[in-house]
Motif scaffolding. Structure first.
Motif, PDB file in Angstrom:
ATOM      1  N   ALA A 283     -25.297  36.801  20.796  1.00 52.38           N
ATOM      2  CA  ALA A 283     -24.107  36.465  21.576  1.00 52.38           C
ATOM      3  C   ALA A 283     -24.042  37.302  22.846  1.00 52.38           C
ATOM      4  O   ALA A 283     -23.728  36.788  23.931  1.00 52.38           O
ATOM      5  N   ASN A 284     -24.347  38.595  22.739  1.00 52.19           N
ATOM      6  CA  ASN A 284     -24.344  39.453  23.924  1.00 52.19           C
ATOM      7  C   ASN A 284     -25.381  38.985  24.938  1.00 52.19           C
ATOM      8  O   ASN A 284     -25.142  38.980  26.149  1.00 52.19           O
ATOM      9  N   ARG A 285     -26.557  38.595  24.452  1.00 46.33           N
ATOM     10  CA  ARG A 285     -27.618  38.152  25.354  1.00 46.33           C
ATOM     11  C   ARG A 285     -27.210  36.885  26.096  1.00 46.33           C
ATOM     12  O   ARG A 285     -27.396  36.777  27.316  1.00 46.33           O
ATOM     13  N   LEU A 286     -26.656  35.922  25.376  1.00 42.51           N
ATOM     14  CA  LEU A 286     -26.238  34.676  26.024  1.00 42.51           C
ATOM     15  C   LEU A 286     -25.159  34.934  27.061  1.00 42.51           C
ATOM     16  O   LEU A 286     -25.197  34.395  28.174  1.00 42.51           O
ATOM     17  N   HIS A 287     -24.194  35.765  26.713  1.00 43.53           N
ATOM     18  CA  HIS A 287     -23.107  36.061  27.648  1.00 43.53           C
ATOM     19  C   HIS A 287     -23.632  36.800  28.871  1.00 43.53           C
ATOM     20  O   HIS A 287     -23.213  36.543  30.003  1.00 43.53           O
ATOM     21  N   ARG A 288     -24.579  37.705  28.659  1.00 41.33           N
ATOM     22  CA  ARG A 288     -25.138  38.477  29.772  1.00 41.33           C
ATOM     23  C   ARG A 288     -25.978  37.595  30.688  1.00 41.33           C
ATOM     24  O   ARG A 288     -25.904  37.706  31.916  1.00 41.33           O
ATOM     25  N   LEU A 289     -26.774  36.697  30.121  1.00 42.97           N
ATOM     26  CA  LEU A 289     -27.629  35.835  30.927  1.00 42.97           C
ATOM     27  C   LEU A 289     -26.827  34.895  31.814  1.00 42.97           C
ATOM     28  O   LEU A 289     -27.225  34.588  32.934  1.00 42.97           O
ATOM     29  N   CYS A 290     -25.700  34.424  31.288  1.00 39.94           N
ATOM     30  CA  CYS A 290     -24.931  33.402  32.018  1.00 39.94           C
ATOM     31  C   CYS A 290     -23.892  33.995  32.943  1.00 39.94           C
ATOM     32  O   CYS A 290     -23.337  33.272  33.780  1.00 39.94           O
ATOM     33  N   GLY A 291     -23.577  35.274  32.797  1.00 38.71           N
ATOM     34  CA  GLY A 291     -22.658  35.915  33.726  1.00 38.71           C
ATOM     35  C   GLY A 291     -21.291  35.271  33.796  1.00 38.71           C
ATOM     36  O   GLY A 291     -20.658  35.271  34.852  1.00 38.71           O
ATOM     37  N   GLY A 292     -20.811  34.695  32.702  1.00 35.96           N
ATOM     38  CA  GLY A 292     -19.488  34.089  32.680  1.00 35.96           C
ATOM     39  C   GLY A 292     -19.446  32.640  33.110  1.00 35.96           C
ATOM     40  O   GLY A 292     -18.374  32.031  33.115  1.00 35.96           O
TER      41      GLY A 292
END
Length: 648
Positions: free
Chosen positions: A181-190
């Motif tokens: 979840a952290n990786r997906l959120h970090r990759l997409c930048g919101g």
């Protein structure tokens, strides 16, 4: 017979609306009868349109939208609502009778449409919901809506990681493992649209693995490059200059480390920085600006190019040790605010082995922040490389016990003096827990000290890490992080109700010591102040516990409600924390009937269903719920399931 097949993306179900309850209420109030409307701004993909559509759901609302290819056509956006060849004066008269008008992508309006929108705002007969993207050039008539005071402006921030949780669950088809979840959120930048594209790509390529025990979805390995992601990253993939592309590729293959600016051509760096593709740090190091650019560039490189550029990457061991040392210093200094850890996160994302010594430190940092599921995930990564590592096993057990779990993994804690208190605490035996923390001096035999009275054991006090950041070098504190008399072990006694131990062993001017003394005095405002300080330092779980303790000692009902609201808000961010200080946080002050109704409402029953089950009128149920909301500090049913799940 002719068959028309829709593209797959048009058949996707909408994601749940989440994380914007306060903003939704603001928009609804601003667009209610007698109000002029509101301008909603925010970065691309932050959910402006979805928020506005939720706000006008069920109302009589006309909708128009600006488009990039029609800025040269007068009134192009309003074409569905206006006759052909209309002028501005007549357009204003025709639309002034519209009750509510939603204008999406107003930064793309042609000048005539922008002038029409501005005149409608000046006239004030139409409630306007105007959506504008941050960073995009907008017509002056649009920006004057809020700079000129015609409409209030709501600036949306990207959804937080916690708020995006339900979206990840919906997109992945089930719960998502914390590091994924952290990786997906970090990759997409919101950017929620980008998040959906990436999740769809991961699912379509069967890159998610499901844990049979927890049912959590985990993703490790390279980023899948789909046509949608290529389009999103065209700014780097389509650079025509070979030197610029070489520089971008070198930065991509240097990740997770950054490169020194003096090792690259400065003129090329200046051009790339001007286009927003680079971030230059204060130490003149350079890295790619968007976290998705590096994975896409690496995926697009050929085998020979990959082999050459990979050989230029510096070894990661030294950088990983530096990250662990930085985290340890922050822990010892009682400051666990977010610290960048790009090397550890990159190793996990790529599926590389993570050294147990690093994983244990990272797990402890997350646990102290109250991120219990993340702490367990980091510890599990370390155990994958070293199954018998004691520090990782201890962190896994501590995260489990503070989530309310019992059983074999938790029993490991009883073997170590510094953690032996938690197994009995999980069973509700706080007396035994405190005895294990200080076996030489049972708490029931120790008188409660007064706040200003000297203590016979002052010379034996331990330094409070929140008071003295040099505690790692203090010989009075063992280097073992789980030592029975370390600062955090003493503070555990305070969290479990051992106020006397805390007052006796923690310095009075440190944050942890102030917590113990505020509890000893039963000082609600002082506990609120301590909780705010703990939250500022990143100790979200500790802050939630301090606010929960303040609820019980506040004499002012309003202050107690405020403390309860803050405790609930912080505890919800602590990923299922269930500690003794949080038990009974909310429902204790409700009447028996209110508790009964709140429990049913939390289970998902409507007011009518509750009324039928309890043989009450619907109005009586509503009145009880309203009173309960007031006492609990809850805004609606959304918070009730979490409140009711608190342990008794």
């Amino acid at each position: 017979m002719t068959t028309i097949e829709n593209p797959p993306e048009t058949l996707r179900l909408p994601w749940p609306f989440t994380g914007r309850d306060e903003e939704l209420e603001l928009v609804r109030r601003a667009s209610a009868a007698g109000r002029p409307g509101i301008v909603i701004t925010g970065p691309a993909g932050c959910g402006r349109t979805r928020l506005a559509m939720e706000a006008v759901r069920g109302t009589d609302c006309a909708r128009v939208a600006g488009t990039p290819g029609t800025r040269s056509l007068p009134f192009a956006a309003f074409a569905p609502l206006l006759p052909e060849g209309v002028g501005l004066h007549r357009a204003v008269r025709l639309l002034s009778g519209t009750r509510t008008l939603l204008v999406d992508d107003a930064h793309l309006l042609d000048d005539a449409s922008a002038a029409l929108l501005h005149q409608l705002a000046v006239l004030g007969r139409t409630r306007l919901l105007v959506l504008v993207a941050d960073g995009a050039p907008a017509p002056g008539a649009v920006t004057r809506l809020w700079t000129g005071g015609l409409l209030p402006r709501l600036a949306l921030a990207p959804l937080s990681r916690e708020a995006a949780g339900p979206l990840l669950t919906a997109g992945a088809g089930g719960p998502v493992e914390p590091l994924t979840a952290n990786r997906l959120h970090r990759l997409c930048g919101g950017d929620l649209r980008l998040l959906r594209d990436l999740l769809d790509a991961v699912r379509e390529r069967s890159l998610l693995t499901v844990d049979t025990d927890t049912d959590e979805r985990t993703w490790r390995g390279p980023v899948p490059v789909t046509p949608a992601l290529r389009e999103r990253t065209a700014a780097v993939l389509a650079r025509a200059c070979p030197d610029e592309r070489e520089t971008l590729d070198r930065l991509a293959f240097a990740e997770p480390l950054s490169l020194a600016a003096d090792t690259l051509d400065l003129r090329i760096l200046e051009r790339l920085e001007a286009d927003g593709l680079l971030d230059v740090g204060d130490d003149t190091t350079v890295r790619l600006a968007h976290p998705l650019h590096g994975p896409v560039l690496r995926a697009a490189a050929g085998r020979l190019r990959t082999r050459r550029l990979t050989g230029l990457r510096r070894p990661l061991g030294t950088a990983l040790d530096a990250e662990a040392a930085r985290l340890t210093r922050r822990i010892d200094g009682a400051d666990v605010r977010t610290v960048p850890t790009p090397v550890g996160e990159w190793l996990v994302a790529e599926g590389e082995p993570l050294p147990a010594r690093y994983a244990a430190v990272r797990a402890r940092f997350s646990r102290l922040r109250g991120e219990l599921r993340e702490a367990a995930a980091w510890a599990a990564e370390g155990l994958a490389a070293a199954p018998r590592d004691r520090a990782c096993r201890t962190e896994l057990a501590l995260a489990a016990v503070q989530s309310g779990e019992t059983g074999a993994p938790v029993d490991l804690l009883a073997e170590h003096p510094g953690t032996a208190a938690w197994p009995p605490a999980a069973r509700g035996d706080l007396e035994e827990a405190l005895r294990r923390l200080d076996p030489a001096a049972p708490t029931e035999a120790r008188p409660r000290p007064t706040p200003d009275a000297p203590h016979e054991s002052d010379t034996a006090r331990l330094p409070d890490a929140a008071h003295d950041p040099r505690t790692p070098h203090d010989s009075r504190i063992p280097h073992d992080p789980y030592a029975a008399h370390g600062s955090y072990a003493v503070y555990d006694a305070v969290r479990l109700g051992g106020v006397a131990q805390g007052v006796r062993l923690l310095p009075c001017d440190g944050l942890f010591g102030r917590h113990a003394r505020a509890l000893a005095r039963g000082d609600g405002p002082a506990l609120d102040s301590v909780a705010a300080g703990l939250e500022e330092r990143g100790f979200l779980l500790f802050a939630a516990e301090a606010y929960a303790q303040a609820v019980r000692v506040h004499r002012d009902p309003s202050a107690a409600r405020t403390a309860r609201t803050r405790a609930v808000a912080l505890a919800r961010r602590c990923q299922g924390a269930r500690t003794p200080a949080l038990s009974g946080l909310v429902l204790g002050e409700l009447t028996a009937r209110q508790r009964q109704i709140v429990t049913l409402a939390a289970a998902g029953l409507s007011n009518r269903q509750i009324a039928e089950r309890l043989t009450l009128s619907v109005r009586t149920v509503g009145n009880h719920l309203y009173s309960a909301y007031t006492r609990l500090g809850a805004g609606d049913r959304g918070a009730l399931p979490w409140l009711v799940e608190q342990p008794a």
